[in-house]
Design a protein around this motif. Structure first.
Motif, PDB file in Angstrom:
ATOM      1  N   GLN A  59       0.842  -1.113   0.131  1.00  0.00           N
ATOM      2  CA  GLN A  59       0.005  -0.116  -0.074  1.00  0.00           C
ATOM      3  C   GLN A  59       0.817   1.310  -0.032  1.00  0.00           C
ATOM      4  N   THR A  60       0.236   2.166  -0.812  1.00  0.00           N
ATOM      5  CA  THR A  60       0.922   3.392  -0.480  1.00  0.00           C
ATOM      6  C   THR A  60      -0.079   4.843  -0.395  1.00  0.00           C
ATOM      7  N   PHE A  61       0.331   5.271   0.636  1.00  0.00           N
ATOM      8  CA  PHE A  61      -0.816   6.371   1.213  1.00  0.00           C
ATOM      9  C   PHE A  61      -0.153   7.949   0.730  1.00  0.00           C
ATOM     10  N   VAL A  62      -0.929   8.658   0.117  1.00  0.00           N
ATOM     11  CA  VAL A  62      -0.682  10.094  -0.159  1.00  0.00           C
ATOM     12  C   VAL A  62      -1.375  11.101   0.549  1.00  0.00           C
ATOM     13  N   PHE A  63      -0.907  11.696   1.471  1.00  0.00           N
ATOM     14  CA  PHE A  63      -1.967  12.649   2.297  1.00  0.00           C
ATOM     15  C   PHE A  63      -2.298  13.882   1.606  1.00  0.00           C
ATOM     16  N   LEU A  64      -3.689  14.315   1.584  1.00  0.00           N
ATOM     17  CA  LEU A  64      -4.182  15.380   1.018  1.00  0.00           C
ATOM     18  C   LEU A  64      -4.458  16.623   1.916  1.00  0.00           C
ATOM     19  N   SER A  65      -4.940  16.272   3.025  1.00  0.00           N
ATOM     20  CA  SER A  65      -5.352  17.349   4.282  1.00  0.00           C
ATOM     21  C   SER A  65      -5.334  16.792   5.498  1.00  0.00           C
ATOM     22  N   GLY A  66      -5.157  17.777   6.450  1.00  0.00           N
ATOM     23  CA  GLY A  66      -5.050  17.522   7.648  1.00  0.00           C
ATOM     24  C   GLY A  66      -3.757  17.075   8.166  1.00  0.00           C
ATOM     25  N   VAL A  67      -3.687  17.090   9.435  1.00  0.00           N
ATOM     26  CA  VAL A  67      -2.206  16.384   9.929  1.00  0.00           C
ATOM     27  C   VAL A  67      -2.558  14.982  10.773  1.00  0.00           C
ATOM     28  N   GLY A  68      -1.738  14.071  10.484  1.00  0.00           N
ATOM     29  CA  GLY A  68      -2.162  12.676  11.126  1.00  0.00           C
ATOM     30  C   GLY A  68      -0.873  12.003  11.491  1.00  0.00           C
ATOM     31  N   THR A  69      -1.004  10.761  12.360  1.00  0.00           N
ATOM     32  CA  THR A  69       0.088  10.023  12.736  1.00  0.00           C
ATOM     33  C   THR A  69       0.061   8.577  12.174  1.00  0.00           C
ATOM     34  N   ALA A  70       0.963   7.976  11.275  1.00  0.00           N
ATOM     35  CA  ALA A  70       1.001   6.792  11.044  1.00  0.00           C
ATOM     36  C   ALA A  70       1.761   6.041  11.729  1.00  0.00           C
ATOM     37  N   THR A  71       1.359   4.799  12.240  1.00  0.00           N
ATOM     38  CA  THR A  71       2.105   3.757  12.879  1.00  0.00           C
ATOM     39  C   THR A  71       2.128   2.274  12.007  1.00  0.00           C
ATOM     40  N   LEU A  72       3.458   2.007  11.904  1.00  0.00           N
ATOM     41  CA  LEU A  72       3.638   0.751  11.375  1.00  0.00           C
ATOM     42  C   LEU A  72       4.461  -0.128  12.368  1.00  0.00           C
ATOM     43  N   ARG A  73       4.127  -1.460  12.495  1.00  0.00           N
ATOM     44  CA  ARG A  73       5.070  -2.446  13.220  1.00  0.00           C
ATOM     45  C   ARG A  73       4.948  -3.692  12.541  1.00  0.00           C
ATOM     46  N   CYS A  74       6.124  -4.565  12.881  1.00  0.00           N
ATOM     47  CA  CYS A  74       6.480  -5.605  12.050  1.00  0.00           C
ATOM     48  C   CYS A  74       7.555  -6.372  13.024  1.00  0.00           C
ATOM     49  N   ASP A  75       7.113  -7.804  13.403  1.00  0.00           N
ATOM     50  CA  ASP A  75       8.347  -8.505  14.228  1.00  0.00           C
ATOM     51  C   ASP A  75       9.153  -7.685  15.229  1.00  0.00           C
ATOM     52  N   GLY A  76       8.394  -6.942  15.882  1.00  0.00           N
ATOM     53  CA  GLY A  76       8.976  -6.078  17.134  1.00  0.00           C
ATOM     54  C   GLY A  76       9.643  -4.859  16.622  1.00  0.00           C
ATOM     55  N   ASP A  77       9.527  -4.555  15.290  1.00  0.00           N
ATOM     56  CA  ASP A  77      10.015  -3.208  14.967  1.00  0.00           C
ATOM     57  C   ASP A  77       8.768  -2.330  14.703  1.00  0.00           C
ATOM     58  N   GLN A  78       8.898  -0.927  15.192  1.00  0.00           N
ATOM     59  CA  GLN A  78       7.815  -0.207  15.133  1.00  0.00           C
ATOM     60  C   GLN A  78       8.503   1.164  14.534  1.00  0.00           C
ATOM     61  N   VAL A  79       7.863   1.847  13.608  1.00  0.00           N
ATOM     62  CA  VAL A  79       8.180   3.227  13.442  1.00  0.00           C
ATOM     63  C   VAL A  79       6.912   4.126  13.198  1.00  0.00           C
ATOM     64  N   ASP A  87       2.695  14.326   1.956  1.00  0.00           N
ATOM     65  CA  ASP A  87       3.509  13.102   2.354  1.00  0.00           C
ATOM     66  C   ASP A  87       3.009  11.994   1.727  1.00  0.00           C
ATOM     67  N   THR A  88       3.944  11.218   1.481  1.00  0.00           N
ATOM     68  CA  THR A  88       3.670   9.718   1.094  1.00  0.00           C
ATOM     69  C   THR A  88       4.280   8.610   2.039  1.00  0.00           C
ATOM     70  N   ILE A  89       3.547   7.709   2.220  1.00  0.00           N
ATOM     71  CA  ILE A  89       4.110   6.611   3.205  1.00  0.00           C
ATOM     72  C   ILE A  89       3.829   5.001   2.438  1.00  0.00           C
ATOM     73  N   PHE A  90       4.780   4.308   2.269  1.00  0.00           N
ATOM     74  CA  PHE A  90       4.820   2.899   1.671  1.00  0.00           C
ATOM     75  C   PHE A  90       4.813   2.067   2.799  1.00  0.00           C
ATOM     76  N   VAL A  91       3.591   1.170   2.883  1.00  0.00           N
ATOM     77  CA  VAL A  91       3.545   0.120   3.533  1.00  0.00           C
ATOM     78  C   VAL A  91       3.916  -1.145   3.038  1.00  0.00           C
ATOM     79  N   PRO A  92       4.977  -1.937   3.456  1.00  0.00           N
ATOM     80  CA  PRO A  92       5.091  -3.320   2.885  1.00  0.00           C
ATOM     81  C   PRO A  92       4.284  -4.405   3.272  1.00  0.00           C
ATOM     82  N   VAL A  93       4.088  -5.254   2.853  1.00  0.00           N
ATOM     83  CA  VAL A  93       3.372  -6.475   2.934  1.00  0.00           C
ATOM     84  C   VAL A  93       3.785  -6.970   4.431  1.00  0.00           C
ATOM     85  N   GLY A  94       2.936  -7.205   5.190  1.00  0.00           N
ATOM     86  CA  GLY A  94       3.023  -7.781   6.387  1.00  0.00           C
ATOM     87  C   GLY A  94       3.256  -6.851   7.614  1.00  0.00           C
TER      88      GLY A  94
END
Length: 378
Positions: A59-79, A87-94
């Motif tokens: 998945q790819t997210f492209v933000f258009l309006s507002g201010v948000g916080t995206a949280t991603l985690r996988c196997d103990g890692d979190q960003v 802004d653009t965010i890429f979300v890998p599988v899993g």
């Protein structure tokens, strides 16, 4: 698969699916393409898309309006990422992911799904997939969600947000500026000015308000018996944005009908009698009473000593902040009320003497212009 054709989909005209926690407006459905899907995500103010994960798509997210916080985690890692318009965010599988709206007016972003050719796809159509995943989202909604507290930055952004009107789709949030300071900074620390063709955000230092109850009483005594007068802006006790050296005292004369314009003009001229006793620049204008229900007017306080608004001159800061929040939320509800906004707009156009048939499009903007344009003061 049938023969595919190009698709043009305006961002505000997608087919909506409401999850309760957020909504997806489908622009390009998975059954209309071989490997992609595109939709607009609308997250309500201070709400969030519940955490979830995909095994069949990137998945790819492209933000258009507002201010948000995206949280991603996988196997103990979190960003965690703070997301601003563009802004653009890429979300890998899993990767488990969620997006929270930090602003009262909410967050919108476009999601592009890219399906993996060797993975089993979940849901044959966009709606079927949405209905399947909504089972998990419904549990989050049923459990109830505690709304996060809006900080002063979020409150100020709400008051300074413009909304484009898009027919049956309603209000579409448009950030009034792309300056980073205005999107994330404390409202106490800056002001936005214009110099010729340039817009600048400059640093300011807050000072105590000059508008005391006694000065408000003196101003009211000058215009008593004429049109209602309210204070608005940084000198108001309800303003999230405190005054700084050189701040104006914004006084607004309220008009409800066109036949009140004459007495409103007389009220404006009456301020001349007290202007020399006010130690800060005086800015006076006329406003149409229904406008006061919009977010940009959240800080308006009636200066009449007998009015209930006078309570806010002596209330504690936490209580004033709670009232500003309540008014801003009510203002956002007004903007999203299509019938009410259409009626307000038509009445405003009529009051200005404009031909409604010539209006092609319009929006709600915090950079309003007063009704003094209707009857120039001499």
């Amino acid at each position: 698969m049938p023969f595919l054709v190009p698709i043009h989909a305006p961002a505000t005209r997608g087919e909506p699916f409401d999850f309760g926690t957020h909504a997806n407006d489908f622009l390009v459905k998975r059954e209309e393409a071989r490997a992609t899907e595109t939709f607009l995500v609308r997250v309500p103010g201070l709400g969030a898309v519940p955490e979830h994960v995909h095994a069949d798509m990137e998945q790819t997210f492209v933000f258009l309006s507002g201010v948000g916080t995206a949280t991603l985690r996988c196997d103990g890692d979190q960003v965690t990422y703070r997301c601003l318009p563009g802004d653009t965010i890429f979300v890998p599988v899993g990767w488990h992911h969620s997006v929270a709206a930090d602003s009262l007016e909410g967050v919108t972003y476009v999601t592009v799904n890219a399906f993996l050719p060797d993975a089993k796809r979940v849901g044959g159509t966009a709606i079927v997939h949405a209905e399947e995943v909504n089972t998990a989202f419904a549990k989050v909604l049923a459990a109830g969600r505690s709304e996060r507290v809006a900080d002063e930055t979020a409150l100020f952004r709400c008051a300074e947000t413009a909304f484009r009107w898009d027919g049956p789709a309603g209000a579409w949030v448009q950030d009034y500026t792309s300056l980073i300071m205005t999107l994330t900074g404390s409202p106490e620390a800056y002001r936005v000015d214009r110099i010729g063709p340039f817009e600048i955000a400059r640093t300011v230092t807050p000072v105590a308000a000059d508008l005391t109850r006694s000065l408000a009483d003196e101003i009211h005594a000058t215009v008593a018996g004429l049109a209602p007068v309210v204070v608005e802006g940084s000198q108001s006790p309800l303003s999230v944005k405190p005054p700084y050296a050189g701040s104006d005292l914004d006084l607004l004369v309220v008009v409800r009908h066109s036949d009140e314009l004459a007495v409103a003009s007389k009220t404006v001229r009456a301020f001349d009698a007290v202007a020399d006793r006010i130690q800060l620049p005086l800015a006076v204008g006329m406003v149409y009473q229904p406008w006061l229900a919009l977010p940009g007017f959240y800080s308006t306080v009636n200066i009449d000593p007998s009015h209930e608004d006078r309570y806010w001159f002596s209330a504690a800061q936490p209580e004033r902040l709670a009232e500003a929040t309540r008014r801003l939320k009510a203002g956002l509800a007004t903007v999203r009320d299509q019938a009410r906004m259409a009626e307000m707009f038509q009445a405003t156009v009529a009051l200005a003497g404009l031909d409604h048939d010539l209006v092609r499009e319009w929006r709600v903007t915090p950079r309003w212009r007063g009704l003094d344009v209707l009857e120039p003061l001499t």
